[in-house]
Each structure stands twice: as C-alpha cells, then as structure tokens.
Design a protein around this motif. Structure first.
Motif, PDB file in Angstrom:
ATOM      1  N   ILE A  28       0.853  -1.186   0.000  1.00 55.38           N
ATOM      2  CA  ILE A  28       0.000   0.000   0.000  1.00 55.38           C
ATOM      3  C   ILE A  28       0.888   1.235   0.000  1.00 55.38           C
ATOM      4  O   ILE A  28       1.868   1.325   0.750  1.00 55.38           O
ATOM      5  CB  ILE A  28      -0.924   0.017   1.234  1.00 55.38           C
ATOM      6  CG1 ILE A  28      -1.782  -1.259   1.286  1.00 55.38           C
ATOM      7  CG2 ILE A  28      -1.804   1.256   1.225  1.00 55.38           C
ATOM      8  CD1 ILE A  28      -2.744  -1.415   0.142  1.00 55.38           C
ATOM      9  N   ARG A  29       0.547   2.204  -0.823  1.00 51.41           N
ATOM     10  CA  ARG A  29       1.359   3.421  -0.925  1.00 51.41           C
ATOM     11  C   ARG A  29       1.187   4.327   0.295  1.00 51.41           C
ATOM     12  O   ARG A  29       0.131   4.367   0.912  1.00 51.41           O
ATOM     13  CB  ARG A  29       0.969   4.206  -2.174  1.00 51.41           C
ATOM     14  CG  ARG A  29       1.287   3.510  -3.482  1.00 51.41           C
ATOM     15  CD  ARG A  29       0.833   4.355  -4.652  1.00 51.41           C
ATOM     16  NE  ARG A  29      -0.610   4.566  -4.647  1.00 51.41           N
ATOM     17  CZ  ARG A  29      -1.252   5.408  -5.440  1.00 51.41           C
ATOM     18  NH1 ARG A  29      -0.581   6.150  -6.291  1.00 51.41           N
ATOM     19  NH2 ARG A  29      -2.564   5.521  -5.386  1.00 51.41           N
ATOM     20  N   GLY A  30       2.264   5.069   0.589  1.00 51.92           N
ATOM     21  CA  GLY A  30       2.187   6.089   1.636  1.00 51.92           C
ATOM     22  C   GLY A  30       1.305   7.236   1.196  1.00 51.92           C
ATOM     23  O   GLY A  30       1.094   7.446  -0.012  1.00 51.92           O
ATOM     24  N   VAL A  31       0.793   7.989   2.143  1.00 55.21           N
ATOM     25  CA  VAL A  31      -0.150   9.061   1.811  1.00 55.21           C
ATOM     26  C   VAL A  31       0.481  10.102   0.897  1.00 55.21           C
ATOM     27  O   VAL A  31      -0.192  10.710   0.054  1.00 55.21           O
ATOM     28  CB  VAL A  31      -0.677   9.710   3.104  1.00 55.21           C
ATOM     29  CG1 VAL A  31       0.428  10.491   3.836  1.00 55.21           C
ATOM     30  CG2 VAL A  31      -1.882  10.600   2.814  1.00 55.21           C
ATOM     31  N   GLU A  32       1.782  10.311   1.004  1.00 50.40           N
ATOM     32  CA  GLU A  32       2.445  11.319   0.186  1.00 50.40           C
ATOM     33  C   GLU A  32       2.543  10.901  -1.286  1.00 50.40           C
ATOM     34  O   GLU A  32       2.841  11.731  -2.150  1.00 50.40           O
ATOM     35  CB  GLU A  32       3.834  11.608   0.746  1.00 50.40           C
ATOM     36  CG  GLU A  32       3.763  12.388   2.068  1.00 50.40           C
ATOM     37  CD  GLU A  32       5.076  12.379   2.831  1.00 50.40           C
ATOM     38  OE1 GLU A  32       5.522  13.479   3.210  1.00 50.40           O
ATOM     39  OE2 GLU A  32       5.625  11.297   3.054  1.00 50.40           O
ATOM     40  N   GLU A  33       2.303   9.627  -1.552  1.00 58.59           N
ATOM     41  CA  GLU A  33       2.341   9.139  -2.940  1.00 58.59           C
ATOM     42  C   GLU A  33       0.977   9.178  -3.623  1.00 58.59           C
ATOM     43  O   GLU A  33       0.872   8.866  -4.801  1.00 58.59           O
ATOM     44  CB  GLU A  33       2.870   7.710  -2.957  1.00 58.59           C
ATOM     45  CG  GLU A  33       4.259   7.545  -2.380  1.00 58.59           C
ATOM     46  CD  GLU A  33       4.661   6.076  -2.323  1.00 58.59           C
ATOM     47  OE1 GLU A  33       4.897   5.498  -3.406  1.00 58.59           O
ATOM     48  OE2 GLU A  33       4.705   5.515  -1.225  1.00 58.59           O
ATOM     49  N   LEU A  34      -0.061   9.540  -2.887  1.00 57.29           N
ATOM     50  CA  LEU A  34      -1.401   9.554  -3.474  1.00 57.29           C
ATOM     51  C   LEU A  34      -1.545  10.652  -4.512  1.00 57.29           C
ATOM     52  O   LEU A  34      -1.013  11.756  -4.359  1.00 57.29           O
ATOM     53  CB  LEU A  34      -2.446   9.780  -2.372  1.00 57.29           C
ATOM     54  CG  LEU A  34      -2.666   8.675  -1.350  1.00 57.29           C
ATOM     55  CD1 LEU A  34      -3.708   9.121  -0.338  1.00 57.29           C
ATOM     56  CD2 LEU A  34      -3.101   7.378  -2.017  1.00 57.29           C
ATOM     57  N   ASP A  35      -2.284  10.328  -5.565  1.00 56.92           N
ATOM     58  CA  ASP A  35      -2.653  11.339  -6.552  1.00 56.92           C
ATOM     59  C   ASP A  35      -4.147  11.587  -6.374  1.00 56.92           C
ATOM     60  O   ASP A  35      -4.990  10.969  -7.025  1.00 56.92           O
ATOM     61  CB  ASP A  35      -2.367  10.828  -7.968  1.00 56.92           C
ATOM     62  CG  ASP A  35      -2.686  11.884  -9.020  1.00 56.92           C
ATOM     63  OD1 ASP A  35      -3.057  13.014  -8.650  1.00 56.92           O
ATOM     64  OD2 ASP A  35      -2.599  11.559 -10.219  1.00 56.92           O
ATOM     65  N   LEU A  36      -4.475  12.472  -5.441  1.00 60.61           N
ATOM     66  CA  LEU A  36      -5.884  12.681  -5.098  1.00 60.61           C
ATOM     67  C   LEU A  36      -6.660  13.392  -6.195  1.00 60.61           C
ATOM     68  O   LEU A  36      -7.896  13.351  -6.219  1.00 60.61           O
ATOM     69  CB  LEU A  36      -5.984  13.462  -3.791  1.00 60.61           C
ATOM     70  CG  LEU A  36      -5.428  12.738  -2.572  1.00 60.61           C
ATOM     71  CD1 LEU A  36      -5.466  13.615  -1.341  1.00 60.61           C
ATOM     72  CD2 LEU A  36      -6.188  11.453  -2.307  1.00 60.61           C
ATOM     73  N   ALA A  37      -5.948  14.022  -7.122  1.00 60.05           N
ATOM     74  CA  ALA A  37      -6.629  14.705  -8.222  1.00 60.05           C
ATOM     75  C   ALA A  37      -7.369  13.732  -9.120  1.00 60.05           C
ATOM     76  O   ALA A  37      -8.346  14.085  -9.775  1.00 60.05           O
ATOM     77  CB  ALA A  37      -5.628  15.523  -9.038  1.00 60.05           C
ATOM     78  N   THR A  38      -6.905  12.462  -9.153  1.00 55.67           N
ATOM     79  CA  THR A  38      -7.541  11.473 -10.031  1.00 55.67           C
ATOM     80  C   THR A  38      -8.386  10.473  -9.243  1.00 55.67           C
ATOM     81  O   THR A  38      -8.874   9.511  -9.785  1.00 55.67           O
ATOM     82  CB  THR A  38      -6.470  10.689 -10.806  1.00 55.67           C
ATOM     83  OG1 THR A  38      -5.633   9.978  -9.875  1.00 55.67           O
ATOM     84  CG2 THR A  38      -5.633  11.625 -11.643  1.00 55.67           C
ATOM     85  N   SER A  39      -8.550  10.715  -7.923  1.00 52.84           N
ATOM     86  CA  SER A  39      -9.322   9.794  -7.098  1.00 52.84           C
ATOM     87  C   SER A  39     -10.802   9.934  -7.359  1.00 52.84           C
ATOM     88  O   SER A  39     -11.286  10.975  -7.804  1.00 52.84           O
ATOM     89  CB  SER A  39      -9.032  10.060  -5.616  1.00 52.84           C
ATOM     90  OG  SER A  39      -7.673   9.856  -5.325  1.00 52.84           O
ATOM     91  N   VAL A  40     -11.527   8.836  -7.052  1.00 56.44           N
ATOM     92  CA  VAL A  40     -12.973   8.846  -7.238  1.00 56.44           C
ATOM     93  C   VAL A  40     -13.617   9.835  -6.297  1.00 56.44           C
ATOM     94  O   VAL A  40     -13.255   9.901  -5.141  1.00 56.44           O
ATOM     95  CB  VAL A  40     -13.529   7.429  -6.965  1.00 56.44           C
ATOM     96  CG1 VAL A  40     -15.050   7.432  -7.082  1.00 56.44           C
ATOM     97  CG2 VAL A  40     -12.948   6.429  -7.922  1.00 56.44           C
TER      98      VAL A  40
END
Length: 224
Positions: free
Chosen positions: A212-224
């Motif tokens: 599971i990726r760390g929170v800093e690796e999230l791309d929230l712009a493309t999240s549902v």
C-alpha cells in the motif's frame, strides 16, 4: 502539490503539540484542500511520539497464529471496501493502513460488500488464530444481519469463534486480552492494548498484491 506541502506543515504542527482540529483547519484552509484531502491529512499524519508507540505494538501476520484475535469488524470491512471501490487507501505515518472515507456511522452494505466479506474471512482463516472474536457496532444499520452471516460462515472454523454486536466495538477491544485488529487510534493508544495487527493491510496486500502506498504518494486529483 499543495497536498504534499500541507502534509509537511501539518506534521510540523502535530510534532509540536498543536490541537488536531485547530492545526487541521489552519493547514487545510491555507492550502485550500478539498474535503477528501482534509480527511486524508487528518487520518494519516500524526506526531512522531504517537507513531513510535503504535509501531511498537504492531505484529506481522506470522505472529497471529495460536493467539486470541479480536477484530474491529467495520473498521476492517470499510477499509477493504474503500479499496475495492477505488477510493484512496494509504499507509499512514504510524504504519497502519487507513482509508479516505468518513462513513463509519452511515455505513451501508453495497455491491462490493460480499467480495470484501469473503476476502476478510478467508484471510482470517489462513491466519490460524487460537480464538477469534468479531465486534460489530449496533448503531450501524443491518449489524444484526451482518452478525448472523458472520456466525454462519465462521461455524466451520477450527478456532473458537464469537461474533458480538455492541453499542460500540471500541469498548470490548480497548480491554481485549489478545491481538487487536484495528486501525482505530483511540483503541490502539490504550495502555491495555499491547499487540495490534493491521488486518485490513494484510487482506489487501495478500489478496491484491503490492504494498500500500504512503499518503504522500497519493494522486488525489484522479481519485474517485
């Protein structure tokens, strides 16, 4: 980019003892974070002192066998369902996997529930605990039906199994004499809780592969 900057600033404030709500509002307003970004920030970033204490309680899957295991059922189920729905699921500062949802009290079973249900139970069986206790929150709709389904499915396990519907799953888990499976920091931080297993993380990584990726690796712009 703003979200990553917000993580740095929020972590700075948390490590200096600023109150959660005040720090969250200050940083979120400054960087104009979206609702989902605010929730991810709040659920992933903690003071290093808290993180160290929680990490010290975590055990790997290999150490669950032969021990009593108490499960915060909806905490685990909602995280696994969030992953299956495509919502952000991330590794927080304290080494525990959490999801971006804020639906605990308003949870309703959906299309992915049977899949999540099956994966969690299959994983629990593979862990081979000496005994298994699942705790469900009674205020959540359909908890009685969920509990009956769990009892039916667990009937064939060799381990002694119990499914309890409580006003709050937190209360029995805060004094559970065994391994506690939850990512709820209010439970983990209790002194009586000495051993913690991140069941949701193990379900996801063993069933769907990859860390599971760390929170800093999230791309929230493309999240549902």
């Amino acid at each position: 980019m703003n979200f990553r900057k917000a993580i740095v600033d929020y972590r700075y404030l948390k490590n200096r003892g600023y109150p959660d709500k005040a720090a969250l509002k200050l940083v979120s307003d400054h960087f104009r974070l979206s609702g989902i970004e605010r929730n991810c920030l709040f659920r992933s970033v903690f003071a290093e002192e808290d993180c160290s204490r929680r990490r010290a309680k975590l055990i790997p899957a290999s150490e669950v066998a032969g021990r009593a295991l108490g499960v915060d059922w909806y905490n685990v189920l909602i995280t696994v369902e969030s992953y299956l729905k495509g919502f952000p699921v991330f590794l927080a500062d304290d080494g525990l996997v959490r999801d971006s949802s804020a639906i605990h009290g308003s949870y309703r079973p959906g299309k992915v529930t049977p899949t999540a249900f099956d994966r969690i139970l299959a994983t629990l069986e593979s862990l081979r605990p000496a005994s298994l206790a699942l705790f469900l929150d009674s205020p959540i709709s359909y908890s009685g039906m969920m509990a009956e389904s769990l009892r039916d499915r667990l009937a064939g396990l060799e381990a002694e199994c119990a499914v309890e519907v409580q006003p709050s799953a937190d209360y029995p888990l805060k004094s559970f004499a065994g391994v506690v499976a939850t990512s709820d920091s209010s439970i983990i931080d209790r002194e009586a809780v000495r051993v913690v297993f991140d069941l949701a993380r193990w379900v996801l990584e063993s069933s769907y592969g990859g860390p599971i990726r760390g929170v800093e690796e999230l791309d929230l712009a493309t999240s549902v």
